[in-house]
Design an enzyme around this catalytic site. Structure first.
Site, PDB file in Angstrom:
ATOM      1  N   SER A   1       0.839  -1.194   0.000  1.00 35.06           N
ATOM      2  CA  SER A   1       0.000   0.000   0.000  1.00 35.06           C
ATOM      3  C   SER A   1       0.884   1.258   0.000  1.00 35.06           C
ATOM      4  CB  SER A   1      -0.948  -0.053   1.205  1.00 35.06           C
ATOM      5  OG  SER A   1      -1.966   0.895   1.089  1.00 35.06           O
TER       6      SER A   1
ATOM      7  N   ASP B   1      -8.628  -4.323  -6.393  1.00 30.67           N
ATOM      8  CA  ASP B   1      -8.173  -3.564  -5.226  1.00 30.67           C
ATOM      9  C   ASP B   1      -8.980  -2.271  -5.066  1.00 30.67           C
ATOM     10  OD1 ASP B   1      -6.620  -2.030  -3.328  1.00 30.67           O
ATOM     11  OD2 ASP B   1      -4.918  -3.324  -3.793  1.00 30.67           O
TER      12      ASP B   1
ATOM     13  N   HIS C   1      -7.358  -5.698  -0.881  1.00 33.93           N
ATOM     14  CA  HIS C   1      -6.237  -4.769  -0.961  1.00 33.93           C
ATOM     15  C   HIS C   1      -4.925  -5.543  -0.875  1.00 33.93           C
ATOM     16  CE1 HIS C   1      -3.964  -1.179  -0.742  1.00 33.93           C
ATOM     17  NE2 HIS C   1      -3.863  -1.087   0.560  1.00 33.93           N
TER      18      HIS C   1
END
Length: 515
Positions: free
Chosen positions: A228, A454, A484
């Protein structure tokens, strides 16, 4: 109100553990090595996480009995004055399990946010990286401004309860003014309580910390696993220190070419896609979907619930009520992972019966609130790092002009994410740039893993990262899945590709697709 302009993988990681229990710019001419006095780390048994890290118990040993060890590394407060004041950075590690002659070095993790504590997240999911631990020491840290690393402090727990309950999608001028006033009060509290550190929590500062960490750990190259926001941090590191990059993986990839507005709009599309996929999944099962017969009906009922909550909140976790903002936040949290979809279904069923406990628990997890009512500093750090990085400062007029585009991108999340762009209103420190520079000519190959479903870092960002890193650096791997990130999925294809690269240096073929 949470600042949704950057993804929060670390919040998701901590949430998974909580829910299980509860429900069952600098230029690229940086030196390759910083010129600082050497220091030796003193590794000891890890203490229980601090309140700013989320609290809880000291990390349990890994399967097989390996103990987690913690240490503190000193870094300059101001990297422009490396001989000035210092701050302490909290580190954690698990030593490599294999033979010493097969050990590659340290593998440093950043789980995202920005604002997530690596000291608490790595041990929560350390067993997932058992294969990688055969040849690496697993290492993570609280980045500056986070947890025990000069953690930013803003408002207290009671104030934060009120702050996260506020109406973050104002319908008129009066509600707009109240929202701006609340954000300004929060931001001024950050400056009052942490003004010394606020100018020094930029991603470029954290990248320089990682290069110091590499040296202190005794590694010639930085081997890295970024998830991320951790992909943005990794990209900035590669830009500043391309010759020091070892084997690196970016998973759940931030689009480095977007400014905050574009990033928020991309998330609106990403979360809408995830909601669409959730609604299709719920209604396609053999048994009846308990919250609607068709995907359109599921989404319509959710929209109706949120509208009703805007007018009249329902009981949540006593003594707090579930507001429209808290419900929207909880729904967004549940879309970070397909494993959370069952909680969303149950939470919505409860909410239709005027019980907001599960949706509020999901929202609390996103915000870093534990069952004792204590908040970690994940949101304070998230705002502080974003506002130090991001140059744009948006006004209510800017948001109003963009609302039609955001609403078209997502009828459910558009307003929420558009108004979230006000998060840096009246921030004490100027932002650095419109978007990060991740160009990394001369770097070793970096494996860039994109997930087609995602919600927080839409799939298109992976290709943008590959292109921005430069020719011969980024290697794209696609995972056709939900949630994610990709390595935390059940895809043996993804696991094999990542493990083969990190353990053996085998770069997968460009354009490899996994399911």
């Amino acid at each position: 109100m949470p600042n949704p302009s950057r993804p929060r993988a670390a919040a998701l990681a901590v949430s998974a553990a909580l829910l299980s229990a509860s429900l069952a710019a600098c230029s690229s001419d940086a030196k390759d090595d910083v010129d600082l006095p050497s220091q030796a780390l003193s590794w000891k048994d890890c203490p229980a996480p601090s309140a700013s890290e989320g609290g809880g118990d000291a990390p349990s040993p890994l399967p097989g009995g390996a103990e987690w060890q913690c240490a503190t590394m000193k870094a300059p407060l101001n990297w422009d004055d490396p001989e000035g004041d210092t701050i302490d950075l909290a580190l954690i590690r698990a030593r490599a399990s294999g033979d010493e002659d097969q050990r590659i070095g340290s593998l440093i993790f950043n789980f995202g946010g920005p604002g997530g504590s690596g000291v608490t997240t790595l041990p929560a999911f350390g067993s997932d990286y058992a294969k990688l631990r055969t040849r690496y020491d697993l290492v993570s840290f609280d980045p500056r401004g986070v947890g025990r690393s000069a953690g930013v402090e803003c408002e207290d727990d009671e104030q934060l309860d009120e702050y996260f309950e506020q109406d973050s999608t104002p319908d008129d001028a009066e509600e707009q003014k109240k929202l701006v006033d609340n954000i300004t009060s929060f931001n001024k509290a950050c400056d009052k309580n942490s003004g010394t550190v606020l100018p020094h929590v930029r991603t470029t500062d954290a990248a320089r910390d990682m290069d110091l960490m590499r040296q202190v750990l005794g590694d010639d190259k930085l081997h890295y696993f970024g998830i991320s926001y951790g992909t943005e941090l990794g990209g900035v590191y590669a830009h500043l220190f391309p010759k020091n990059v070892g084997r690196a993986v970016f998973d759940g990839v931030v689009d480095p070419t977007q400014d905050p507005e574009q990033g928020s709009l991309g998330q609106a599309k990403g979360f809408q896609l995830a909601l669409d996929n959730y609604a299709k999944d719920c209604t396609s099962k053999t048994e009846d979907c308990p919250i609607g017969d068709t995907p359109a009906e599921v989404k319509a009922k959710i929209a109706k619930l949120l509208k009703e909550l805007d007018d009249k909140p329902i009981p949540g976790i006593f003594p707090r009520d579930l507001t429209q903002t808290a419900a929207t936040n909880g729904i967004a949290q549940s879309l970070y992972s397909q494993d959370f979809w069952e909680y969303l279904t149950e939470g919505l069923q409860q909410a239709y019966d005027d019980d907001g406990k599960i949706l509020m628990l999901l929202s609390d997890s996103m915000n870093g609130r534990n069952e004792d009512g204590r908040y970690s500093n994940i949101q304070a750090a998230n705002v502080s790092i974003n506002c130090a990085d991001d140059k744009p400062r948006y006004t209510t007029e800017d948001v109003e002009a963009k609302l039609p585009e955001f609403r078209e991108a997502s009828p459910l999340f558009g307003d929420y994410l558009a108004w979230g762009m006000l998060g840096c209103t009246n921030w004490a420190v100027d932002g650095t740039a419109d978007h990060p520079d991740v160009s990394a000519s001369g770097s070793a190959p970096i494996l860039v893993v994109g997930n087609t479903g995602d919600p927080a870092t839409p799939y298109e960002g992976a290709r943008k990262m590959v292109d921005a890193l430069g020719d011969g650096v980024g290697v794209e791997l696609t995972y056709k899945g939900q949630g994610h990130g990709a390595y935390d999925s059940d895809s043996t294809c993804v696991h094999s590709a990542v493990n083969d690269y990190l353990l053996d240096g085998t770069v997968p073929k460009e354009g490899t697709v996994c399911t």
